[in-house]
Design a protein around this motif. Structure first.
Motif, PDB file in Angstrom:
ATOM      1  N   LYS A   1       0.786  -1.312   0.303  1.00  0.00           N
ATOM      2  CA  LYS A   1      -0.155   0.170   0.096  1.00  0.00           C
ATOM      3  C   LYS A   1       0.895   1.457   0.155  1.00  0.00           C
ATOM      4  O   LYS A   1       2.031   1.064   0.546  1.00  0.00           O
ATOM      5  N   THR A   2       0.187   2.075  -0.664  1.00  0.00           N
ATOM      6  CA  THR A   2       1.072   3.616  -0.640  1.00  0.00           C
ATOM      7  C   THR A   2       0.558   4.529   0.577  1.00  0.00           C
ATOM      8  O   THR A   2      -0.635   4.469   0.429  1.00  0.00           O
ATOM      9  N   ARG A   3       1.018   5.186   1.580  1.00  0.00           N
ATOM     10  CA  ARG A   3       0.865   5.232   2.765  1.00  0.00           C
ATOM     11  C   ARG A   3      -0.105   6.624   1.774  1.00  0.00           C
ATOM     12  O   ARG A   3       0.386   7.473   1.199  1.00  0.00           O
ATOM     13  N   GLY A   4      -0.751   7.077   2.812  1.00  0.00           N
ATOM     14  CA  GLY A   4      -2.026   8.327   2.442  1.00  0.00           C
ATOM     15  C   GLY A   4      -1.738   9.670   3.583  1.00  0.00           C
ATOM     16  O   GLY A   4      -0.247   9.311   4.552  1.00  0.00           O
ATOM     17  N   ALA A   5      -2.515  10.297   3.966  1.00  0.00           N
ATOM     18  CA  ALA A   5      -2.296  11.476   5.222  1.00  0.00           C
ATOM     19  C   ALA A   5      -2.837  10.646   6.566  1.00  0.00           C
ATOM     20  O   ALA A   5      -2.527  11.196   7.315  1.00  0.00           O
ATOM     21  N   GLY A   6      -3.934   9.590   6.026  1.00  0.00           N
ATOM     22  CA  GLY A   6      -3.950   8.515   7.594  1.00  0.00           C
ATOM     23  C   GLY A   6      -3.141   8.088   8.300  1.00  0.00           C
ATOM     24  O   GLY A   6      -2.007   7.779   7.093  1.00  0.00           O
ATOM     25  N   ALA A   7      -3.218   8.040   9.270  1.00  0.00           N
ATOM     26  CA  ALA A   7      -2.557   6.238   9.476  1.00  0.00           C
ATOM     27  C   ALA A   7      -2.444   4.918   8.689  1.00  0.00           C
ATOM     28  O   ALA A   7      -3.421   4.710   7.922  1.00  0.00           O
ATOM     29  N   PRO A   8      -1.383   4.243   8.567  1.00  0.00           N
ATOM     30  CA  PRO A   8      -1.113   2.801   7.371  1.00  0.00           C
ATOM     31  C   PRO A   8      -1.908   2.098   8.617  1.00  0.00           C
ATOM     32  O   PRO A   8      -2.314   1.688   9.982  1.00  0.00           O
ATOM     33  N   ASP A   9      -2.261   0.772   7.582  1.00  0.00           N
ATOM     34  CA  ASP A   9      -3.204   0.098   7.917  1.00  0.00           C
ATOM     35  C   ASP A   9      -2.012  -1.135   8.896  1.00  0.00           C
ATOM     36  O   ASP A   9      -1.010  -1.838   8.060  1.00  0.00           O
ATOM     37  N   ARG A  10      -2.047  -1.549   9.958  1.00  0.00           N
ATOM     38  CA  ARG A  10      -0.926  -2.304  10.688  1.00  0.00           C
ATOM     39  C   ARG A  10      -1.729  -3.762  11.060  1.00  0.00           C
ATOM     40  O   ARG A  10      -2.801  -3.550  11.117  1.00  0.00           O
ATOM     41  N   ASP A  11      -0.902  -4.477  11.464  1.00  0.00           N
ATOM     42  CA  ASP A  11      -1.641  -5.629  12.129  1.00  0.00           C
ATOM     43  C   ASP A  11      -1.695  -4.995  13.355  1.00  0.00           C
ATOM     44  O   ASP A  11      -2.254  -4.357  14.276  1.00  0.00           O
ATOM     45  N   SER A  12      -2.880  -6.424  13.855  1.00  0.00           N
ATOM     46  CA  SER A  12      -3.628  -5.941  14.881  1.00  0.00           C
ATOM     47  C   SER A  12      -3.144  -6.293  16.700  1.00  0.00           C
ATOM     48  O   SER A  12      -3.308  -5.390  16.885  1.00  0.00           O
ATOM     49  N   ARG A  13      -2.210  -6.797  16.223  1.00  0.00           N
ATOM     50  CA  ARG A  13      -1.112  -7.061  17.214  1.00  0.00           C
ATOM     51  C   ARG A  13      -0.333  -5.541  17.832  1.00  0.00           C
ATOM     52  O   ARG A  13       0.607  -5.502  18.535  1.00  0.00           O
ATOM     53  N   CYS A  14      -0.361  -4.753  16.594  1.00  0.00           N
ATOM     54  CA  CYS A  14       0.872  -3.777  17.119  1.00  0.00           C
ATOM     55  C   CYS A  14       0.358  -2.722  17.882  1.00  0.00           C
ATOM     56  O   CYS A  14      -1.062  -2.017  17.977  1.00  0.00           O
ATOM     57  N   ILE A  15       0.398  -2.608  18.938  1.00  0.00           N
ATOM     58  CA  ILE A  15       0.539  -1.093  19.535  1.00  0.00           C
ATOM     59  C   ILE A  15       0.989   0.018  19.466  1.00  0.00           C
ATOM     60  O   ILE A  15       1.935   0.619  18.594  1.00  0.00           O
TER      61      ILE A  15
END
Length: 127
Positions: A113-127
């Motif tokens: 994916k290309t990072r947009g202005a919002g937060a990136p889509d990360r693994d649900s285990r990321c805190i």
């Protein structure tokens, strides 16, 4: 208390890798250009990936960076009692979070994916 200490050590390792990555990018214009062009991106496993096939020289550059990252993860894992994989994953979560708009990263579903202005889509285990 041990879990908190491990978390703090992991955060320190992430900071070290992020600083090392930024310093490396400033020294290597090929890396900076590949990142800006979307030819490389951050992966959830803590390592840099080649987007698409990539030239042999680009794959060699990414391999060299990943060797340096693994060495840093190994050093921090040894001193903190965490595994190399735990350190790499935690770093991957944070390195993806630190991407800038327009930069590539690998989403949890395995797609680039290309990072947009919002937060990136990360693994649900990321805190």
């Amino acid at each position: 208390m041990t879990k908190m200490a491990n978390t703090m050590m992991a955060a320190a390792a992430v900071a070290l890798v992020a600083i090392s990555g930024a310093a490396y990018a400033q020294r290597d214009p090929a890396y900076a250009a590949a990142r800006a062009a979307g030819e490389v991106g951050e992966q959830p496993d803590g390592y840099l990936g080649v987007v698409g096939g990539g030239a042999a020289s680009l794959r060699a550059l990414v391999s060299n960076i990943n060797i340096q990252r693994k060495a840093a993860y190994t050093q921090k894992a040894t001193s903190s009692g965490a595994t190399v994989e735990q350190m790499a994953f935690t770093s991957g979560c944070n390195l993806i979070a630190q991407t800038q708009p327009g930069e590539k990263y690998k989403a949890p579903d395995g797609s680039w994916k290309t990072r947009g202005a919002g937060a990136p889509d990360r693994d649900s285990r990321c805190i």
